[in-house]
Write an enzyme that holds these catalytic residues in place. Structure first.
Site, PDB file in Angstrom:
ATOM      1  N   HIS A   1      34.209  79.624   5.768  1.00 40.05           N
ATOM      2  CA  HIS A   1      33.026  80.407   5.386  1.00 40.05           C
ATOM      3  C   HIS A   1      31.748  79.713   5.801  1.00 40.05           C
ATOM      4  O   HIS A   1      30.677  79.944   5.237  1.00 40.05           O
ATOM      5  CB  HIS A   1      33.036  80.700   3.872  1.00 40.05           C
ATOM      6  CG  HIS A   1      34.167  81.600   3.490  1.00 40.05           C
ATOM      7  ND1 HIS A   1      34.603  81.755   2.202  1.00 40.05           N
ATOM      8  CD2 HIS A   1      34.987  82.380   4.241  1.00 40.05           C
ATOM      9  CE1 HIS A   1      35.632  82.605   2.183  1.00 40.05           C
ATOM     10  NE2 HIS A   1      35.879  82.988   3.400  1.00 40.05           N
TER      11      HIS A   1
ATOM     12  N   ASP B   1      29.742  73.518   0.753  1.00 36.45           N
ATOM     13  CA  ASP B   1      28.904  72.464   0.167  1.00 36.45           C
ATOM     14  C   ASP B   1      28.987  71.118   0.896  1.00 36.45           C
ATOM     15  O   ASP B   1      28.307  70.164   0.507  1.00 36.45           O
ATOM     16  CB  ASP B   1      29.273  72.280  -1.336  1.00 36.45           C
ATOM     17  CG  ASP B   1      30.788  72.013  -1.537  1.00 36.45           C
ATOM     18  OD1 ASP B   1      31.350  72.505  -2.523  1.00 36.45           O
ATOM     19  OD2 ASP B   1      31.384  71.310  -0.697  1.00 36.45           O
TER      20      ASP B   1
HETATM   21  N1  APR Z   1      39.798  73.111 -11.906  1.00 36.17           N
HETATM   22  C1  APR Z   1      40.709  74.036 -11.453  1.00 36.17           C
HETATM   23  N2  APR Z   1      40.376  75.318 -11.180  1.00 36.17           N
HETATM   24  C2  APR Z   1      39.087  75.675 -11.365  1.00 36.17           C
HETATM   25  C3  APR Z   1      38.094  74.777 -11.816  1.00 36.17           C
HETATM   26  C4  APR Z   1      38.497  73.452 -12.089  1.00 36.17           C
HETATM   27  N3  APR Z   1      37.633  72.529 -12.520  1.00 36.17           N
HETATM   28  N4  APR Z   1      36.910  75.450 -11.890  1.00 36.17           N
HETATM   29  C5  APR Z   1      37.168  76.716 -11.497  1.00 36.17           C
HETATM   30  N5  APR Z   1      38.466  76.844 -11.181  1.00 36.17           N
HETATM   31  C6  APR Z   1      39.173  78.026 -10.657  1.00 36.17           C
HETATM   32  C7  APR Z   1      38.850  79.298 -11.377  1.00 36.17           C
HETATM   33  O1  APR Z   1      39.844  79.531 -12.365  1.00 36.17           O
HETATM   34  C8  APR Z   1      38.932  80.348 -10.257  1.00 36.17           C
HETATM   35  O2  APR Z   1      40.207  80.982 -10.236  1.00 36.17           O
HETATM   36  O3  APR Z   1      38.725  78.176  -9.330  1.00 36.17           O
HETATM   37  C9  APR Z   1      38.775  79.548  -8.973  1.00 36.17           C
HETATM   38  C10 APR Z   1      37.488  79.880  -8.242  1.00 36.17           C
HETATM   39  O4  APR Z   1      37.593  81.206  -7.797  1.00 36.17           O
HETATM   40  P1  APR Z   1      36.308  81.899  -7.160  1.00 36.17           P
HETATM   41  O5  APR Z   1      35.126  81.664  -8.034  1.00 36.17           O
HETATM   42  O6  APR Z   1      36.702  83.294  -6.822  1.00 36.17           O
HETATM   43  O7  APR Z   1      36.019  81.055  -5.830  1.00 36.17           O
HETATM   44  P2  APR Z   1      36.772  81.187  -4.428  1.00 36.17           P
HETATM   45  O8  APR Z   1      38.209  81.535  -4.620  1.00 36.17           O
HETATM   46  O9  APR Z   1      36.463  79.951  -3.666  1.00 36.17           O
HETATM   47  O10 APR Z   1      35.991  82.427  -3.767  1.00 36.17           O
HETATM   48  C11 APR Z   1      36.288  82.708  -2.430  1.00 36.17           C
HETATM   49  O11 APR Z   1      34.451  84.294  -2.439  1.00 36.17           O
HETATM   50  O12 APR Z   1      32.262  84.945  -2.874  1.00 36.17           O
HETATM   51  C12 APR Z   1      33.120  84.443  -1.922  1.00 36.17           C
HETATM   52  O13 APR Z   1      32.404  83.203  -0.078  1.00 36.17           O
HETATM   53  C13 APR Z   1      32.697  83.081  -1.443  1.00 36.17           C
HETATM   54  O14 APR Z   1      34.109  81.325  -0.560  1.00 36.17           O
HETATM   55  C14 APR Z   1      33.916  82.207  -1.655  1.00 36.17           C
HETATM   56  C15 APR Z   1      35.036  83.215  -1.747  1.00 36.17           C
END
Ligand code: APR
Length: 258
Positions: free
Chosen positions: A123, A106
Site C-alpha cells: 500500500h 509507516d
Molecule cells: N495485536 C494483535 N492484533 C492487533 C493489535 C495488537 N496489538 N492491534 C490491532 N490488532 C488487530 C485487530 O484485531 C484487527 O483485526 O489488527 C487488525 C487490524 O485490522 P485493520 O484495522 O483492518 O488493518 P489492516 O488489516 O491492516 O487494514 C488493511 O485497510 O484501510 C485500509 O489501507 C488500509 O492497509 C490498510 C488496509
C-alpha cells in the site's frame, strides 16, 4: 498458547520459505491506530473521503485527505518499532524470512532493521510524496511543513500537478511489481504467517488464501477474528508483539542461537 508458540517456532525452523504478512495491528503497540478496531482511523474519518477518484477530482476532498494524512504522519514520524517489528527483523537476520509483505505505510520495518529488498510495501509508504503527473518524488517533512504553514492541497513545483503521499488509496492502482511479487512469494512459500490484519482489503487479503491453496501452512496471529480464520492451521489470538517475539525467542532456542 504456549504449545502453539512452540509449534509455530518448530514450523519456522523446518520451513524452507517463510512469508510474513502484516497489517496495522502490528503497529498499534507503537502508538499508531489501526483502521477497523474501535477508535481506529475509520472511526475518525469517513473512508468515502479518501477514494482516489475524489482526490483527483475534488479540491475539497484533497484538502480533507491532506488534513488526515498530516495528522497520521505526525504520529508515524515519532513512532518507534515495537517488539513485533524487531522480532520480524530478527527472523531476517537468522535467515528465516523469505519475504515480508506489508500493508503498513509507516516505514517501521526499516527502522526495526528489515532490508528494503526483503519488504514488499503493497500500500506504498507515507514517508515520501509524489506528483501524480510527473512522478517527481518529494521528501515528506518539507511537504508536511508546507501544509502546516497553510497550504491545503499542495501542487508540484515542477509541473503544477497534484501532490499525494506515496500511499495507495481505495480505487488507486496497486504498485504493479510489488503486487505481482507478493503473489509469486505467497504461491511459493511453505509457511505463511499473518500478523495484525483483519484481512478484509483486497487484493492484499488474497495472499494468505493463495498461499494456503498452494500448499503452505497458514498461521494467523491477531487480536480479533479475521476473514481467513476458517482456513488457518494455527490461530493465536492476542498481542502481536508478545506472540511473534515469543515465537522468535523459542525458534532461536531451537536453532541454538543466542
Ligand atoms: N495485536 C494483535 N492484533 C492487533 C493489535 C495488537 N496489538 N492491534 C490491532 N490488532 C488487530 C485487530 O484485531 C484487527 O483485526 O489488527 C487488525 C487490524 O485490522 P485493520 O484495522 O483492518 O488493518 P489492516 O488489516 O491492516 O487494514 C488493511 O485497510 O484501510 C485500509 O489501507 C488500509 O492497509 C490498510 C488496509
Amino acid at each position: 498458547m504456549e504449545d502453539k508458540i512452540e509449534t509455530v517456532a518448530r514450523w519456522i525452523r523446518d520451513a524452507k520459505r517463510v512469508v510474513v504478512f502484516v497489517g496495522a495491528g502490528l503497529s498499534t503497540e507503537s502508538g499508531i491506530p489501526d483502521f477497523r478496531s474501535p477508535g481506529g482511523v475509520w472511526d475518525k474519518y469517513d473512508p468515502e473521503d479518501f477514494y482516489f477518484q475524489n482526490f483527483i477530482t475534488k479540491e475539497s476532498s484533497r484538502e480533507k485527505y491532506w488534513q488526515m494524512a498530516t495528522e497520521m504522519y505526525d504520529s508515524m514520524k515519532e513512532a518507534k518499532p515495537n517488539k513485533g517489528h524487531l522480532a520480524i527483523a530478527e527472523l531476517e537476520r537468522i535467515g528465516k524470512l523469505d519475504c515480508l509483505i506489508t500493508q503498513n505505510i509507516d516505514g517501521l520495518h526499516f527502522k526495526a532493521g528489515n532490508s528494503p529488498e526483503k519488504v514488499l510495501e503493497l500500500h506504498g509508504t507515507a514517508m515520501y510524496v509524489t506528483c501524480l503527473s510527473c512522478h517527481k518524488r518529494y521528501e515528506r517533512d518539507p511537504v508536511q511543513e508546507r501544509i502546516k504553514s497553510g497550504e491545503r492541497a499542495p501542487r508540484c513545483d515542477v509541473c503544477g500537478g497534484l501532490l499525494k503521499p506515496a500511499t495507495i488509496s481505495f480505487g488507486q492502482s496497486m504498485p504493479e511489481w510489488e503486487t505481482a511479487e507478493a503473489y509469486r512469494r505467497s504461491e511459493a512459500c511453505d509457511l505463511f504467517i499473518v500478523i495484525g490484519s483483519s484481512l478484509v482489503v483486497h487484493p492484499a487479503a488474497y495472499m494468505p488464501v493463495l498461499a494456503k491453496r498452494s500448499g503452505a501452512k497458514l498461521v494467523i496471529i491477531n487480536r480479533d477474528e479475521t476473514s481467513c480464520d476458517y482456513m488457518a492451521d494455527i490461530i493465536l489470538n492476542g498481542s502481536a508483539g508478545f506472540i511473534i517475539s515469543s515465537i522468535v525467542e523459542r525458534l532461536k532456542g531451537f536453532m541454538d542461537l543466542t
